[in-house]
Design a protein around this motif. Structure first.
Motif, PDB file in Angstrom:
ATOM      1  N   VAL B  77       1.808  -6.809  11.246  1.00 22.57           N
ATOM      2  CA  VAL B  77       1.725  -5.450  11.118  1.00 22.57           C
ATOM      3  C   VAL B  77       2.947  -4.982  11.879  1.00 22.57           C
ATOM      4  O   VAL B  77       3.612  -3.768  11.545  1.00 22.57           O
ATOM      5  CB  VAL B  77       0.197  -4.792  11.590  1.00 22.57           C
ATOM      6  N   ALA B  78       3.280  -5.463  12.874  1.00 22.49           N
ATOM      7  CA  ALA B  78       4.515  -4.912  13.821  1.00 22.49           C
ATOM      8  C   ALA B  78       5.825  -5.162  13.251  1.00 22.49           C
ATOM      9  O   ALA B  78       6.590  -4.231  13.500  1.00 22.49           O
ATOM     10  CB  ALA B  78       4.181  -5.387  15.318  1.00 22.49           C
ATOM     11  N   GLU B  79       5.830  -6.449  12.679  1.00 21.68           N
ATOM     12  CA  GLU B  79       7.184  -7.048  12.404  1.00 21.68           C
ATOM     13  C   GLU B  79       7.439  -6.537  10.938  1.00 21.68           C
ATOM     14  O   GLU B  79       8.654  -6.373  10.348  1.00 21.68           O
ATOM     15  CB  GLU B  79       7.406  -8.311  12.694  1.00 21.68           C
ATOM     16  N   VAL B  87       0.060   0.016  15.652  1.00 20.21           N
ATOM     17  CA  VAL B  87      -0.948  -0.663  16.295  1.00 20.21           C
ATOM     18  C   VAL B  87      -2.204  -0.655  15.648  1.00 20.21           C
ATOM     19  O   VAL B  87      -2.503   0.115  14.784  1.00 20.21           O
ATOM     20  CB  VAL B  87      -0.935   0.074  17.703  1.00 20.21           C
ATOM     21  N   PHE B  88      -2.944  -1.647  16.125  1.00 21.59           N
ATOM     22  CA  PHE B  88      -4.348  -1.474  15.418  1.00 21.59           C
ATOM     23  C   PHE B  88      -5.241  -0.555  15.976  1.00 21.59           C
ATOM     24  O   PHE B  88      -5.341  -0.110  17.317  1.00 21.59           O
ATOM     25  CB  PHE B  88      -5.177  -2.984  15.727  1.00 21.59           C
ATOM     26  N   TRP B 143      -2.516   2.323  12.684  1.00 17.91           N
ATOM     27  CA  TRP B 143      -1.679   3.553  12.632  1.00 17.91           C
ATOM     28  C   TRP B 143      -0.450   3.258  13.110  1.00 17.91           C
ATOM     29  O   TRP B 143      -0.019   2.428  13.951  1.00 17.91           O
ATOM     30  CB  TRP B 143      -2.293   4.333  14.073  1.00 17.91           C
ATOM     31  N   ARG B 144       0.516   3.862  12.384  1.00 21.05           N
ATOM     32  CA  ARG B 144       2.065   3.510  12.895  1.00 21.05           C
ATOM     33  C   ARG B 144       2.666   4.728  13.267  1.00 21.05           C
ATOM     34  O   ARG B 144       2.634   5.986  12.567  1.00 21.05           O
ATOM     35  CB  ARG B 144       2.652   3.450  11.458  1.00 21.05           C
ATOM     36  N   ASP B 145       3.044   4.804  14.306  1.00 19.80           N
ATOM     37  CA  ASP B 145       3.849   5.922  15.133  1.00 19.80           C
ATOM     38  C   ASP B 145       4.939   6.425  14.227  1.00 19.80           C
ATOM     39  O   ASP B 145       5.904   5.500  13.839  1.00 19.80           O
ATOM     40  CB  ASP B 145       4.371   5.449  16.486  1.00 19.80           C
ATOM     41  N   PRO B 146       4.897   7.825  13.826  1.00 19.77           N
ATOM     42  CA  PRO B 146       5.962   8.070  12.853  1.00 19.77           C
ATOM     43  C   PRO B 146       7.559   8.224  13.596  1.00 19.77           C
ATOM     44  O   PRO B 146       8.593   8.047  12.724  1.00 19.77           O
ATOM     45  CB  PRO B 146       5.576   9.518  12.503  1.00 19.77           C
TER      46      PRO B 146
END
Lengths: 161, 161
Positions: B77-79, B87-88, B143-146
């Motif tokens: 998910v991070a890469e 982040v989860f 959730w992905r930080d914009p």
């Protein structure tokens, strides 16, 4: 699971703890843990490494990977309650707040249910930070290997209900 | 989450991937990973270290910690998908079979749903071993930080549906 010796015990009362039993464990998380997690997984998310980008993000500063935080629950179940030989069958975790390097987190498990026919325990699992903020909450189902349980000392810090 | 800059984007279409998008990532797990996990958490479960006891147990041989296995999903998910800044928020995982040092595991995520009002994605998450056995299965909410999403290149290996 692979094939294994037949378990001949009639009850797992010795390997499944009583409902209401609790154990907890604290640990300071560090930037070294972030690097260990990266070496172990390949996760190089910049929110764990880039202070400027982390500051500009919703997190406000560098955070540790969720797996660093939740890993303390692996330690609680394997070291304390139910004890050595325990592995997760199931985890359901909500990550409620970020954890930063330098914080001391405390993982707590509470026995919600124990099967008598199998060495299976259902746990409430909670992790709080040093300000008392709940950073992770959820449940887990643990299976404890009876052979390992029988052969290892179970000097754990569990508090009877 | 702490207080943070207000997100002024009207849509998170750039940060939430389309339903059906997939990504996968493989990695060989090793005994060094077991030691990293122990250093990171304090989990010294003998099923990860004692070959004789592990052999006598249901596991039949040394296994890696579940957190070593699941950590590969953090990397995906991070890469890759959704990508850096992810982040989860929630993970619901079933650990279906043991993983041994030396095995190559493959983590795959499949987008089940994406919100347009928030950078939140629901994923099916699966990890298989090199024999094709599903060792972990479940779902996760990410959730992905914009800000991180906007500032990082998103050259990921996602396969469009």
């Amino acid at each position: 699971m692979t094939t294994a010796p037949v378990d001949r015990s009639e009850s797992h009362a010795t390997t499944t703890p009583a409902v209401g039993t609790r154990a907890r464990r604290s640990r300071q998380v560090t930037s070294a843990d972030i690097e260990r997690f990266t070496a172990m997984t390949g996760d190089r998310n910049p929110v764990h490494y880039d202070p400027d980008l982390a500051r500009a993000s919703r997190f406000g500063a560098i955070i540790v990977q969720g797996g660093v935080t939740s890993g303390l629950l692996n330690a609680v179940v394997a070291e304390q309650l139910p004890g050595p030989g325990s592995v997760f069958l199931e985890t359901r975790w909500n990550y409620l707040a970020p954890v930063r390097p330098g914080q001391t987190i405390t993982a707590e498990v509470l026995v919600l249910g124990s099967r008598r026919d199998k060495p299976v325990t259902r746990l409430r699992t909670t992790i709080t930070d040093d300000d008392g903020v709940v950073v992770l909450d959820g449940e887990a189902v643990v299976w404890r290997d009876p052979v390992v349980a029988a052969r290892t000392a179970t000097e754990h810090a569990a508090v009877q209900p």
